[in-house]
Design a protein around this motif. Structure first.
Motif: not given
Length: 120
Positions: A29-42, A2-3
């Motif tokens: 799901p927690e890991k996916l949300e954490f990684e997504l927050k690092k890449v695209y927090p909006q 994704l990045s």
């Protein structure tokens, strides 16, 4: 993955409706949300992850089934993914632009829909 093209997505406005993504029980799901927050927090507050429900033993016994019982929502997705794998252009070629890749995916879905309409 994704990045690699994240700058393209960050330049687009985040005016999408709230999305629910159904996950297989092999995902966290927690890991996916954490990684997504690092890449695209909006976009994190627009996406909600849910695990696909597993059928219980009592539910299986009530239906008279034993062993593996597929979850309907999950198998609709798996059928679509396996149908897309049959599109050789998606598997073998890599496109230079996101628009061309999206066009190939759309053509593959049109092909899948036509096949399902022809057999149904």
């Amino acid at each position: 993955m994704l990045s690699v093209r994240i700058d393209y997505f960050k330049s687009k406005p985040v005016n999408i409706p709230k999305i629910t993504i159904l996950l297989d029980n092999g995902y966290h799901p927690e890991k996916l949300e954490f990684e997504l927050k690092k890449v695209y927090p909006q976009i994190v507050n627009k996406i909600e992850f849910h695990l696909s429900p597993k059928p219980s033993k009592a539910h299986k016994e009530k239906e008279g089934k034993k062993g593996f019982v597929p979850v309907k929502a999950r198998w609709a997705i798996k059928r679509t993914n396996s149908g897309m794998e049959k599109c050789k252009g998606l598997v073998e070629n890599f496109e230079r632009t996101l628009d061309r890749a999206a066009t190939k995916v759309n053509l593959c879905f049109v092909r899948l829909m036509l096949k399902r309409l022809a057999t149904g």
